[in-house]
Design an enzyme around this catalytic site. Sequence first.
Site, PDB file in Angstrom:
ATOM      1  N   GLU A  57      -0.277  -9.229  -1.543  1.00 44.14           N
ATOM      2  CA  GLU A  57      -1.624  -9.742  -1.245  1.00 44.14           C
ATOM      3  C   GLU A  57      -2.477  -9.527  -2.607  1.00 44.14           C
ATOM      4  OE1 GLU A  57      -2.211  -6.532   2.107  1.00 44.14           O
ATOM      5  OE2 GLU A  57      -3.362  -8.062   3.003  1.00 44.14           O
ATOM      6  N   ALA A  75       0.989  -1.164   0.127  1.00 49.20           N
ATOM      7  CA  ALA A  75      -0.020  -0.007  -0.146  1.00 49.20           C
ATOM      8  C   ALA A  75       0.948   1.262  -0.005  1.00 49.20           C
ATOM      9  CB  ALA A  75      -1.065  -0.115   1.205  1.00 49.20           C
TER      10      ALA A  75
HETATM   11  N1  CO8 Z   1       4.485   3.323  -0.387  1.00 52.32           N
HETATM   12  C1  CO8 Z   1       5.029   4.424  -0.795  1.00 52.32           C
HETATM   13  N2  CO8 Z   1       6.029   4.662  -1.520  1.00 52.32           N
HETATM   14  C2  CO8 Z   1       6.966   3.767  -1.455  1.00 52.32           C
HETATM   15  C3  CO8 Z   1       6.600   2.433  -0.995  1.00 52.32           C
HETATM   16  C4  CO8 Z   1       5.186   2.081  -0.478  1.00 52.32           C
HETATM   17  N3  CO8 Z   1       5.002   1.019  -0.107  1.00 52.32           N
HETATM   18  N4  CO8 Z   1       7.827   1.506  -1.306  1.00 52.32           N
HETATM   19  C5  CO8 Z   1       8.466   2.334  -1.565  1.00 52.32           C
HETATM   20  N5  CO8 Z   1       8.198   3.509  -2.031  1.00 52.32           N
HETATM   21  C6  CO8 Z   1       8.984   4.728  -2.589  1.00 52.32           C
HETATM   22  C7  CO8 Z   1      10.059   5.347  -1.457  1.00 52.32           C
HETATM   23  O1  CO8 Z   1       9.646   6.148  -0.646  1.00 52.32           O
HETATM   24  C8  CO8 Z   1      11.044   5.948  -2.691  1.00 52.32           C
HETATM   25  O2  CO8 Z   1      10.480   7.165  -2.609  1.00 52.32           O
HETATM   26  P1  CO8 Z   1      11.309   8.570  -2.831  1.00 52.32           P
HETATM   27  O3  CO8 Z   1      12.386   8.408  -4.110  1.00 52.32           O
HETATM   28  O4  CO8 Z   1      10.505   9.601  -3.182  1.00 52.32           O
HETATM   29  O5  CO8 Z   1      11.977   8.505  -1.482  1.00 52.32           O
HETATM   30  C9  CO8 Z   1      11.023   4.898  -3.798  1.00 52.32           C
HETATM   31  O6  CO8 Z   1       9.506   4.369  -3.475  1.00 52.32           O
HETATM   32  C10 CO8 Z   1      11.955   4.099  -4.059  1.00 52.32           C
HETATM   33  O7  CO8 Z   1      12.029   3.312  -2.474  1.00 52.32           O
HETATM   34  P2  CO8 Z   1      13.294   3.168  -2.006  1.00 52.32           P
HETATM   35  O8  CO8 Z   1      14.279   4.259  -2.041  1.00 52.32           O
HETATM   36  O9  CO8 Z   1      12.941   2.836  -0.475  1.00 52.32           O
HETATM   37  O10 CO8 Z   1      14.036   2.026  -2.507  1.00 52.32           O
HETATM   38  P3  CO8 Z   1      14.889   0.873  -2.030  1.00 52.32           P
HETATM   39  O11 CO8 Z   1      15.520   0.100  -3.148  1.00 52.32           O
HETATM   40  O12 CO8 Z   1      16.136   1.285  -0.834  1.00 52.32           O
HETATM   41  O13 CO8 Z   1      14.086  -0.089  -0.992  1.00 52.32           O
HETATM   42  C11 CO8 Z   1      11.985  -1.433  -0.495  1.00 52.32           C
HETATM   43  C12 CO8 Z   1      13.121  -0.858  -1.502  1.00 52.32           C
HETATM   44  C13 CO8 Z   1      12.761  -2.344   0.462  1.00 52.32           C
HETATM   45  C14 CO8 Z   1      11.083  -2.228  -1.186  1.00 52.32           C
HETATM   46  C15 CO8 Z   1      11.619  -0.164   0.227  1.00 52.32           C
HETATM   47  O14 CO8 Z   1      10.962   0.771  -0.483  1.00 52.32           O
HETATM   48  C16 CO8 Z   1      10.495  -0.487   1.390  1.00 52.32           C
HETATM   49  O15 CO8 Z   1      10.835  -1.321   2.282  1.00 52.32           O
HETATM   50  N6  CO8 Z   1       9.155  -0.366   0.953  1.00 52.32           N
HETATM   51  C17 CO8 Z   1       7.943  -0.417   1.553  1.00 52.32           C
HETATM   52  C18 CO8 Z   1       7.645  -1.904   1.863  1.00 52.32           C
HETATM   53  C19 CO8 Z   1       6.413  -2.065   2.852  1.00 52.32           C
HETATM   54  O16 CO8 Z   1       6.481  -1.893   4.060  1.00 52.32           O
HETATM   55  N7  CO8 Z   1       5.251  -2.445   2.228  1.00 52.32           N
HETATM   56  C20 CO8 Z   1       4.230  -2.899   3.125  1.00 52.32           C
HETATM   57  C21 CO8 Z   1       3.359  -1.344   3.108  1.00 52.32           C
HETATM   58  S1  CO8 Z   1       1.810  -1.724   4.265  1.00 52.32           S
HETATM   59  C22 CO8 Z   1       0.675  -2.573   3.180  1.00 52.32           C
HETATM   60  O17 CO8 Z   1       1.083  -2.755   2.249  1.00 52.32           O
HETATM   61  C23 CO8 Z   1      -0.583  -2.642   4.233  1.00 52.32           C
HETATM   62  C24 CO8 Z   1      -1.737  -3.000   2.887  1.00 52.32           C
HETATM   63  C25 CO8 Z   1      -3.096  -3.217   3.562  1.00 52.32           C
HETATM   64  C26 CO8 Z   1      -3.579  -1.833   3.637  1.00 52.32           C
HETATM   65  C27 CO8 Z   1      -5.133  -1.767   4.287  1.00 52.32           C
HETATM   66  C28 CO8 Z   1      -5.784  -0.797   4.465  1.00 52.32           C
HETATM   67  C29 CO8 Z   1      -5.780   0.382   4.361  1.00 52.32           C
END
Ligand code: CO8
Length: 261
Positions: free
Chosen positions: A115, A67
């Site tokens: 998911e 998300a």
């Molecule tokens: N949401 C928003 N932005 C994101 C997300 C995300 N899930 N993942 C990555 N981005 C963005 C980063 O903020 C970054 O943006 P910016 O360049 O503007 O800073 C860009 O994408 C690139 O990401 P990274 O610089 O972090 O890239 P890395 O290679 O360093 O890392 C990762 C990659 C490991 C994938 C890392 O981005 C990460 O950990 N992302 C989050 C993963 C996560 O926690 N996902 C679960 C989210 S919660 C969820 O999905 C709940 C679902 C249910 C919701 C129900 C109800 C409302």
Amino acid sequence: MSDYTTLLLDNHEGILTITINREKSLNSLNQQTLQDLKNILQEIDDDESVKGIILTGAGDKAFVAGADIKELAEVNQVNARGLAESGQEVFDIIERFSKPVIAAINGYTLGGGCELAMACHIRVATVASKFGLPEVSLGLIPGYGGTQRLTQLVGKGKAMEMILTGDIVTSDRALTFGLVNYLVPDPVALRQKCLDIMNKIISKAPMAISLAIDCINAVHTSGENGYQTEANSFGRLCGTDDFKEGTKAFIEKRTPTFTGK
Ligand code: CO8
């Protein structure tokens, strides 16, 4: 087909590729993306020019990284439940879709992205892909059906471990768990493998495919007797032209021509 701000659409010979096109935020699912997904599925449900769907993410880094956390950070106790439910509704539409849906997984497949992949009927991934439900690291749990679908796909023990630790697992582990059907070396092979599977499926009788999806989903539908659903569907199929054509073609030692009727 309408234009969608978060999706790219490409219909090639009946196979519609839907690409979630938010590469800069690793194709994370904001509300607009979920709405667009819902709308396109409704739009193509009865569209005979679409026989199957390949769902993928833009770029080579992520299928969907979850998300949209920036949007999620604004959610509160009052609206969170409704947002989870409306996301679950979209994923439910995918799971129950009358045409086959294959997830072409090309990188991070996390949280809501995992998911989403699990709601698809079949998953093919590149070896570089990574999978996880890391919501506990954000003080959350999966909210788009992940606790249910992961448990159905990989079993309770592994689902417990993945969700409680929030660990991100390699594609090898995901394959061993049964979380993905196939691993392929790179994005080119990914596309080809998805097309090969999809072409095989759409060469079969469309109504048989659709009712098979229904019956398999009945396993996990509370209050539904899947055996009864199967027998009812079997009965319906025996009245179709495609059943007559399929059996006739077998006897005549030729390839059947199905019409979907
Ligand atoms: N949401 C928003 N932005 C994101 C997300 C995300 N899930 N993942 C990555 N981005 C963005 C980063 O903020 C970054 O943006 P910016 O360049 O503007 O800073 C860009 O994408 C690139 O990401 P990274 O610089 O972090 O890239 P890395 O290679 O360093 O890392 C990762 C990659 C490991 C994938 C890392 O981005 C990460 O950990 N992302 C989050 C993963 C996560 O926690 N996902 C679960 C989210 S919660 C969820 O999905 C709940 C679902 C249910 C919701 C129900 C109800 C409302």
